[in-house]
Design an enzyme around this catalytic site. Sequence first.
Site, PDB file in Angstrom:
ATOM      1  CB  VAL A 170      -0.095  -5.892   4.169  1.00 13.03           C
ATOM      2  CG1 VAL A 170      -1.368  -5.230   4.650  1.00 13.03           C
ATOM      3  CG2 VAL A 170      -0.126  -6.135   2.666  1.00 13.03           C
ATOM      4  CB  SER A 221      -0.937   0.029   1.202  1.00 15.45           C
ATOM      5  OG  SER A 221      -2.012  -0.834   0.967  1.00 15.45           O
ATOM      6  CE  LYS A 263      -3.772   0.698  -0.906  1.00 10.76           C
ATOM      7  NZ  LYS A 263      -4.553   0.428   0.337  1.00 10.76           N
ATOM      8  CE1 TYR A 322      -4.845   1.902   4.080  1.00 14.46           C
ATOM      9  CE2 TYR A 322      -3.426   0.792   5.660  1.00 14.46           C
ATOM     10  CZ  TYR A 322      -3.729   1.141   4.360  1.00 14.46           C
ATOM     11  OH  TYR A 322      -2.919   0.731   3.360  1.00 14.46           O
ATOM     12  CE1 TYR A 341      -4.042  -1.199  -4.954  1.00 13.47           C
ATOM     13  CE2 TYR A 341      -4.847  -3.460  -4.759  1.00 13.47           C
ATOM     14  CZ  TYR A 341      -4.452  -2.270  -4.170  1.00 13.47           C
ATOM     15  OH  TYR A 341      -4.460  -2.157  -2.804  1.00 13.47           O
TER      16      TYR A 341
HETATM   17  N1  GLN Z   1      -1.983  -5.307  -1.978  1.00 13.22           N
HETATM   18  C1  GLN Z   1      -2.583  -5.135  -0.693  1.00 13.22           C
HETATM   19  C2  GLN Z   1      -4.091  -5.184  -0.784  1.00 13.22           C
HETATM   20  O1  GLN Z   1      -4.647  -4.556  -1.633  1.00 13.22           O
HETATM   21  C3  GLN Z   1      -2.159  -3.837  -0.100  1.00 13.22           C
HETATM   22  C4  GLN Z   1      -2.771  -3.603   1.255  1.00 13.22           C
HETATM   23  C5  GLN Z   1      -1.892  -2.879   2.172  1.00 13.22           C
HETATM   24  O2  GLN Z   1      -0.674  -2.847   2.022  1.00 13.22           O
HETATM   25  N2  GLN Z   1      -2.469  -2.324   3.204  1.00 13.22           N
HETATM   26  O3  GLN Z   1      -4.747  -5.857  -0.014  1.00 13.22           O
END
Ligand code: GLN
Length: 608
Positions: free
Chosen positions: A264, A64, A67, A246, A194
């Site tokens: 994550v 993430s 993002k 988040y 993605y």
């Molecule tokens: N690729 C992961 C997902 O979309 C990224 C989530 C994350 O890093 N919080 O679930």
Amino acid sequence: MRSPIDDYLHGLLERCRAQDGGAVADYIPELARVDPELTGICLATIDGHVYEAGDTHVPFTIQSISKPFAYAMALEDAGVAAVEARIDVEPSGDAFNSISLDPASGRPLNPMINAGAITSTSLVSGGAGAGVSGEERLGRIVAGLSRFAGRPLAVDEDVAASESATGHRNRAIGWMLRSRGILDGDPDATLEVYFRQCAVGVDCRDLSLMAATLANGGVHPLTGERALAREHVQQVLSVMTTCGMYDAAGNWMVRVGLPAKSGVGGGILALLPGQLGLAVFSPRLDAWGNSVRGVFACGELSRDLDLHFLRASRPAHVAIAARHPVDREPSRRRRPAAERELLERVGRRGIVFELQGDVLVASAERIIRAVSSEPVDVAAIDLRDAEYVDPPSVRLLHATAARLREQGRELAFVERAGRDALGVADASEPLVFPDRDSASEWIEDRLLARHGGGGLGRAACSLDEHRLMRELSGEQLAQLAALLQPRPFAAGELIAGVGEQATEVFLLMRGELSTSVPLPDGGRRRLSTVTPGWTVGEMAVLGEGARTADTRADTDGDLLLLAADDFHALADGNPALHAALLRNMLTGAYELAAQLTRELGRPSGAGA
Ligand code: GLN
């Protein structure tokens, strides 16, 4: 030398290792294979020095943390309006993978939750309507991330395949976005991009440099390449600040107070704009999907290094470093007695305000209040020691100059050579001087003109009015006159140069002369400008040495020369005249010495 910052990071690393809560992400099967004990911390400065401790070169997937960067690329490629039409900027308080959209608009609440991030991905390269393939879009994203990292990055295909095989929830989000018209075209194609975007491999060092690039306004500190247009940096950092962590964003803001993004894969990136980038890697995650040791380390770093961006313990800089009223700190123009007397009375109505530090709105306000509320007729603001004047302050200063003019008052500026913080290079208003001395002289001239002293300056003086003749008898005057040689000069002429043997004293009878010394940077510093009635060059004659300054004619005029030998011969031949001249020369020399001494005692040194 090992820096104390290295010591600090290694100490912090040990404290991190004591944090053993949380669990490695396993909803993407490939991520579960990582060693949970890995821990790395990097701090990157905005000039590209990276301090590292622990496992900072172990690759992991960005997840993430991609993002905010994909959002940045969407802003650049599709434009702010098109992006905002599809992705809101409100913190959701929801989990990263929540299946929620704004009920009214159908928009994802922000670009940091998966729904918004998948939408960002779809808008890179201008969106589905732009006729770009998924492959091209992925190429743009990987290249964009690489520019932020300052080295070529690549997709970890195993992790991407693993997420693609199990990413049903993200597919559900994608199809929901499609049903609300937020995604165009085939959502599965966007999801594949993605998943690969999230599977780009980085290490802790890369993340810290990506953070430092954001902290540096979008330019990579080492490659010097611009990774993001400056105009979009603020928007990206804003959504990182409010939504980057988040549903833990509020807690993060209170404890850490830095724009940040977690993934994550175990990474966290955080930054302090204008100062530094941080990255922590450690795979065990808390209930919100944020690295446990990463959150701990960022909290410690913020507290120990005082990084919380809302920390306001230091009051705004006092912008006015000094005030220089011209009655107490006159220019180096040696004025006739009548002008000096008038300036002693009215000189406090003319002030140079010297600024320091960054001039932002709060400090600009103080200056404006000082200039406009004090009983000042003519002022100058010295900006040379101001590091930066921000655009709103520039506008306020211009408006102040115009307003004072309406009131019949005057404001000029002093600015460093080669810099034009006010953007007035070719304008006639306001006046800008290269040093404080010339601004002070202008203030004195303006004050004299305002207070009826316009006619006091004299183009010429007679011998008996000359300062060197003070308290001489008529007979002494005649004796001296017999020794003096007339010497006319023309504007621009060098009367005496540094290093020349001093063989005479110059009595100025008509016109103006300036003495100055050359500076190492090629410029000159004025020691004095003299007007009729003043003497030049007596110091070198009294010291029987070489000239220490250049004397140049500012206008046409006339000197009377007193030869050093004739002067010295008076010691035996006419001791009374010799003593009187000596006294008058010393008086002038000590006046100059006293002024230079006062200037040396001021905060800004010699204060040219
Ligand atoms: N690729 C992961 C997902 O979309 C990224 C989530 C994350 O890093 N919080 O679930």
